[in-house]
Design an enzyme around this catalytic site. Structure first.
Site, PDB file in Angstrom:
ATOM      1  N   LYS A 109     -18.435   7.351  11.043  1.00 51.50           N
ATOM      2  CA  LYS A 109     -19.503   8.023  11.803  1.00 51.50           C
ATOM      3  C   LYS A 109     -20.892   8.016  11.155  1.00 51.50           C
ATOM      4  O   LYS A 109     -21.886   7.810  11.857  1.00 51.50           O
ATOM      5  CB  LYS A 109     -19.086   9.476  12.077  1.00 51.50           C
ATOM      6  CG  LYS A 109     -17.860   9.605  12.935  1.00 51.50           C
ATOM      7  CD  LYS A 109     -17.086  10.891  12.637  1.00 51.50           C
ATOM      8  CE  LYS A 109     -15.605  10.704  12.851  1.00 51.50           C
ATOM      9  NZ  LYS A 109     -14.776  11.612  12.076  1.00 51.50           N
TER      10      LYS A 109
ATOM     11  N   THR B 118     -10.125   8.176  23.165  1.00 49.15           N
ATOM     12  CA  THR B 118     -10.536   8.669  24.488  1.00 49.15           C
ATOM     13  C   THR B 118     -11.924   8.076  24.786  1.00 49.15           C
ATOM     14  O   THR B 118     -12.870   8.339  24.035  1.00 49.15           O
ATOM     15  CB  THR B 118     -10.568  10.219  24.482  1.00 49.15           C
ATOM     16  OG1 THR B 118      -9.284  10.684  24.058  1.00 49.15           O
ATOM     17  CG2 THR B 118     -10.881  10.767  25.862  1.00 49.15           C
TER      18      THR B 118
ATOM     19  N   GLY C 100      -2.627  15.647   9.624  1.00 48.54           N
ATOM     20  CA  GLY C 100      -3.539  14.492   9.516  1.00 48.54           C
ATOM     21  C   GLY C 100      -4.701  14.574  10.487  1.00 48.54           C
ATOM     22  O   GLY C 100      -5.354  13.563  10.765  1.00 48.54           O
TER      23      GLY C 100
ATOM     24  N   LYS D 258       0.841  -1.208   0.000  1.00 49.30           N
ATOM     25  CA  LYS D 258       0.000   0.000   0.000  1.00 49.30           C
ATOM     26  C   LYS D 258       0.873   1.255   0.000  1.00 49.30           C
ATOM     27  O   LYS D 258       0.601   2.223  -0.711  1.00 49.30           O
ATOM     28  CB  LYS D 258      -0.909  -0.033   1.232  1.00 49.30           C
ATOM     29  CG  LYS D 258      -1.861   1.119   1.330  1.00 49.30           C
ATOM     30  CD  LYS D 258      -3.057   1.009   0.405  1.00 49.30           C
ATOM     31  CE  LYS D 258      -3.980   2.213   0.587  1.00 49.30           C
ATOM     32  NZ  LYS D 258      -5.144   2.165  -0.273  1.00 49.30           N
TER      33      LYS D 258
ATOM     34  N   LYS E 183     -20.699  13.443  15.636  1.00 49.94           N
ATOM     35  CA  LYS E 183     -20.249  12.924  16.942  1.00 49.94           C
ATOM     36  C   LYS E 183     -21.254  13.254  18.034  1.00 49.94           C
ATOM     37  O   LYS E 183     -21.540  12.416  18.906  1.00 49.94           O
ATOM     38  CB  LYS E 183     -18.870  13.502  17.271  1.00 49.94           C
ATOM     39  CG  LYS E 183     -17.778  12.987  16.332  1.00 49.94           C
ATOM     40  CD  LYS E 183     -16.513  13.818  16.479  1.00 49.94           C
ATOM     41  CE  LYS E 183     -15.379  13.270  15.626  1.00 49.94           C
ATOM     42  NZ  LYS E 183     -14.261  14.219  15.513  1.00 49.94           N
TER      43      LYS E 183
HETATM   44  N1  HSE Z   1     -11.317  15.397  11.482  1.00 55.58           N
HETATM   45  C1  HSE Z   1     -11.648  14.895  12.771  1.00 55.58           C
HETATM   46  C2  HSE Z   1     -11.380  15.972  13.797  1.00 55.58           C
HETATM   47  C3  HSE Z   1     -10.844  13.660  13.037  1.00 55.58           C
HETATM   48  O1  HSE Z   1     -10.802  17.000  13.434  1.00 55.58           O
HETATM   49  O2  HSE Z   1     -11.761  15.836  14.953  1.00 55.58           O
HETATM   50  C4  HSE Z   1     -11.354  12.804  14.134  1.00 55.58           C
HETATM   51  O3  HSE Z   1     -12.666  12.347  13.914  1.00 55.58           O
END
Ligand code: HSE
Length: 333
Positions: free
Chosen positions: A123, A154, A204, A63, A222
């Site tokens: 999600k 967490t 990232g 990969k 979330k």
């Molecule tokens: N892009 C998301 C954040 C990554 O900034 O919280 C974690 O879900």
């Protein structure tokens, strides 16, 4: 005990999970008596399937060198399965979904009907189909675990799902998106929005398409999931979301002068979820890639859980923890 795993998704998170499985193989064996045998890995290019178990080091090499699993031609067969076919055709105990596939709920249901437990960091399936998915998992008596969907590793989901079982949650106030916290923290130091966003992408933290982060959609997913766990099913369509695009450098600065910070805050109450930028101080004033949730309950009062909310090994932490949990459940431990 050996647990057969199908890994769907081999992007940043999938590879981080594979690395943990390689590096901590002896630890899982010693501590839990568990061996994970990854029988298939799927990315957008195809599915590599080997019932005896795939060499994860080799998968990572392919990969990382060629960008796609379909470049793997020696020793391994690459199949052109859709995720639905992959979960239907192959023998496995657990399906690990680390894709961003919005329609994954369909093959999650399929996998559960095939007798496979689900671990996911994805999600939208939960933000739109929680009731159906948990209903099917309960009906099939299979694990459906999703710690990494909210606050990475967490363990806020674990706290709400497995602890506080005698408490009634009254309200949750939380900062759930690391990208917006990162951008707002950098703006406090005088960095402009665009540059701060680029830095979040380089680290990232931001999604591949960061609009979901800055428009509040990611935090909304979330917050919806937290509502589902704390109060019962609701969908993302029923909540109110405002992102940080309209927050100006002046507002950030004026808040600072008052000893406050602007953060993208989710407020979750029974039947009512909203996400919007707010001036905060105290536990909600997190920085960098941190997330925080302040959970208010009738018996315990106020509980604060704070930790990394994004990052590759931080997300792998949640996924792998769920894999162990599911495996121990399957073994009856
Ligand atoms: N892009 C998301 C954040 C990554 O900034 O919280 C974690 O879900």
């Amino acid at each position: 005990m050996e647990v057969k795993v199908q890994l769907l998704g081999f992007g940043n998170v999938g590879r981080a999970v594979a690395r943990v499985l390689i590096e901590k193989k002896a630890f899982f064996k010693r501590r839990y008596g568990l061996t994970f045998r990854v029988v298939s890995i799927s990315d957008r290019s195809g599915t590599v399937w080997l019932p005896e178990g795939i060499d994860l080091r080799e998968a990572l090499l392919i990969k990382e060198n060629f960008g796609k699993l379909s470049a793997w031609t020696n020793d391994y067969e690459v199949y052109n399965f859709s995720p639905r076919e992959a979960v239907r055709e192959m023998d496995a105990d657990l399906v690990v979904d680390v894709t961003n596939d919005k329609n994954a709920w369909e093959w999650h249901l399929e996998a559960l009907r095939e007798g496979k437990g689900i671990i996911t960091s994805n999600k939208p399936p939960l933000a739109f189909h929680y009731g159906e998915l948990i209903g099917e998992a309960e009906h099939s008596d299979l694990p459906y675990l999703f710690e990494a969907t909210v606050m990475a590793g967490t363990p806020v989901i674990g706290i709400l799902r497995e602890n506080l079982l005698g408490d009634t949650v009254k309200r949750i106030r939380a900062v759930l998106n690391a990208t917006t916290t990162f951008i707002l923290s950098r703006m406090e130091q005088g960095v402009d929005f665009e540059r701060a966003l680029r830095q979040a992408q380089e680290l990232g933290i931001a999604e591949r398409d960061p609009s979901g982060d800055i428009l509040g959609i990611d935090a909304g997913y979330k917050a919806t999931i937290l509502h589902c766990v704390a109060f019962g099913p609701i969908t993302y369509d029923e909540i109110v979301v405002r992102g940080i695009t309209e927050v100006t450098a002046g507002e950030v600065e004026r808040a600072l002068v008052r000893g406050k910070r602007i953060r993208l805050v989710a407020t979750v109450e029974e039947g009512n979820v909203r996400v919007s930028p707010e001036e905060v101080s105290g536990p909600l004033a997190v920085s960098s890639n941190e997330n925080v949730a302040v959970i208010e309950t009738d018996l315990l009062g106020e509980l604060v859980i704070k930790g990394a909310g994004a990052g590759l090994k931080e997300t792998a932490s949640g996924v792998v923890s769920d894999m162990v949990k599911a495996a121990l459940g399957l073994t009856g431990a």
